[in-house]
Design a protein around this motif. Structure first.
Motif, PDB file in Angstrom:
ATOM      1  N   ASP A  59       1.290  -1.477  -0.569  1.00  0.00           N
ATOM      2  CA  ASP A  59      -0.064   0.411   0.273  1.00  0.00           C
ATOM      3  C   ASP A  59       1.564   1.164   0.152  1.00  0.00           C
ATOM      4  OD1 ASP A  59      -3.104   1.581   0.344  1.00  0.00           O
ATOM      5  OD2 ASP A  59      -1.474   2.584   2.051  1.00  0.00           O
ATOM      6  N   THR A  62       0.550   3.738   3.038  1.00  0.00           N
ATOM      7  CA  THR A  62       1.783   2.680   4.194  1.00  0.00           C
ATOM      8  C   THR A  62       3.057   2.787   4.180  1.00  0.00           C
ATOM      9  OG1 THR A  62      -1.023   2.251   4.956  1.00  0.00           O
ATOM     10  CG2 THR A  62       1.272   0.549   5.618  1.00  0.00           C
ATOM     11  N   VAL A  78       1.027   2.115  12.868  1.00  0.00           N
ATOM     12  CA  VAL A  78      -0.072   1.569  11.631  1.00  0.00           C
ATOM     13  C   VAL A  78      -0.965   1.948  12.318  1.00  0.00           C
ATOM     14  CG1 VAL A  78      -0.726   0.792  10.073  1.00  0.00           C
ATOM     15  CG2 VAL A  78       1.882   0.879  10.221  1.00  0.00           C
ATOM     16  N   LYS A  86      -0.899  -5.696   8.857  1.00  0.00           N
ATOM     17  CA  LYS A  86      -0.221  -3.999   9.636  1.00  0.00           C
ATOM     18  C   LYS A  86       0.695  -5.429  10.173  1.00  0.00           C
ATOM     19  CE  LYS A  86      -3.680  -3.492  12.502  1.00  0.00           C
ATOM     20  NZ  LYS A  86      -3.956  -4.381  12.120  1.00  0.00           N
ATOM     21  N   HIS A  89       3.269  -5.691   6.502  1.00  0.00           N
ATOM     22  CA  HIS A  89       3.487  -4.822   5.866  1.00  0.00           C
ATOM     23  C   HIS A  89       4.553  -4.560   6.652  1.00  0.00           C
ATOM     24  CE1 HIS A  89       1.321  -2.366   2.664  1.00  0.00           C
ATOM     25  NE2 HIS A  89       2.930  -2.158   2.780  1.00  0.00           N
ATOM     26  N   THR A 193       1.586  -1.484  15.631  1.00  0.00           N
ATOM     27  CA  THR A 193       0.418  -1.748  15.452  1.00  0.00           C
ATOM     28  C   THR A 193      -0.553  -1.665  16.097  1.00  0.00           C
ATOM     29  OG1 THR A 193       0.612  -4.267  15.216  1.00  0.00           O
ATOM     30  CG2 THR A 193       1.179  -3.304  13.171  1.00  0.00           C
ATOM     31  N   THR A 224      -0.277   6.230  10.772  1.00  0.00           N
ATOM     32  CA  THR A 224      -0.469   5.872   9.348  1.00  0.00           C
ATOM     33  C   THR A 224      -2.114   4.789   9.357  1.00  0.00           C
ATOM     34  OG1 THR A 224      -0.247   4.835   6.950  1.00  0.00           O
ATOM     35  CG2 THR A 224       0.474   4.505   8.554  1.00  0.00           C
ATOM     36  N   THR A 225      -2.978   5.064   8.476  1.00  0.00           N
ATOM     37  CA  THR A 225      -4.285   3.956   8.837  1.00  0.00           C
ATOM     38  C   THR A 225      -3.331   2.722   7.197  1.00  0.00           C
ATOM     39  OG1 THR A 225      -5.053   5.629  10.045  1.00  0.00           O
ATOM     40  CG2 THR A 225      -6.772   3.578   8.784  1.00  0.00           C
ATOM     41  N   LEU A 226      -3.882   1.663   7.793  1.00  0.00           N
ATOM     42  CA  LEU A 226      -4.194   0.359   6.716  1.00  0.00           C
ATOM     43  C   LEU A 226      -5.644  -0.224   7.032  1.00  0.00           C
ATOM     44  CD1 LEU A 226      -2.880  -0.946   4.527  1.00  0.00           C
ATOM     45  CD2 LEU A 226      -1.966  -2.799   6.151  1.00  0.00           C
TER      46      LEU A 226
END
Length: 240
Positions: A59, A62, A78, A86, A89, A193, A224-226
């Protein structure tokens, strides 16, 4: 700017510190993101480096947030729904940088002693002696480790205040039991996370999560948002 995927870092005349990144990688070529950013990396694989998933899809937002954490020594959190990948990643970014990465799940059984360390009885020269054994936090702090705290919003309050000490970029950890102050390794990185953004379970989906001290939340440089991918993107991942 070089077009090669990797560029060797010029040697410095300063005293050598072991465990520093010895190369840089192109974000465009390694992660497929349209950016001129180059990120420090390692040329050799360490036992703590996660395995690379060649089919992993990154992403953009992210990935750039996580890369900023590695490149600029920022503390990155995250957040997002369960099952969005998360932690994976962060691991897959670390895998492509050959950066050692260790995950710690902050469940209710993780205590302050687990993080900081404790006195242990060991046998030395045929005699039992008591010596202090570092916990995961002092150990990681002194090495080129990317430490990931999973389920950050489920941590116990006494544990969270221990972590708060090292959230600053120059944050040093004081071990009161040892009268010792630990200075972070230049390549130490900290990530986390969480399913919530420090506000506790407001949706009814994540029973057991807790509110996080806002003074501590402010110490995370990047949040940040996933969340779940679009249907077509999920289909592409399955087909891959």
């Amino acid at each position: 700017m070089t077009t090669a995927a990797t560029t060797k870092v010029q040697e410095s005349s300063a005293p050598a510190i072991t465990g520093l990144p010895d190369m840089k990688v192109s974000v465009r070529q390694v992660f497929g993101i349209d950016s001129d950013l180059e990120v420090p990396a390692y040329s050799e694989v360490d036992p703590h480096v996660p395995d690379v998933d060649a089919d992993y899809r990154f992403d953009r937002a992210t990935t750039l947030a996580i890369l900023a954490g590695f490149a600029k020594n920022r503390r990155v959190m995250v957040t997002g729904y369960h099952g969005t990948g998360k932690s994976t990643h962060i691991e897959q970014v670390a895998a492509r940088l050959n950066w050692p990465c260790v995950r710690v799940n902050l469940d209710s059984h993780i205590s302050r002693i687990d993080l900081v360390g404790k006195d242990s009885i060991v046998v030395r020269d045929g005699k039992q002696v008591t010596e202090f054994r570092d916990g995961i936090l002092p150990w990681a702090l002194q090495h080129n480790i990317a430490l990931v705290f999973d389920e950050y919003d489920a941590g116990r309050p006494d544990v969270m205040f221990v972590i708060q000490r090292v959230l600053e970029v120059s944050g040093r950890l004081t071990l009161l039991d040892q009268n010792k102050v630990i200075k972070p390794h230049p390549a130490f990185r900290l990530f986390s996370t969480a399913n919530t953004v420090g506000l506790g379970d407001t949706s009814g989906l994540y029973h057991g999560t807790q509110q996080i001290n806002q003074g501590q939340m402010d110490r995370w440089s990047i949040v940040t948002t996933l969340n779940y991918l679009a249907h077509d993107e999920e289909v592409e991942i399955v087909l891959a």
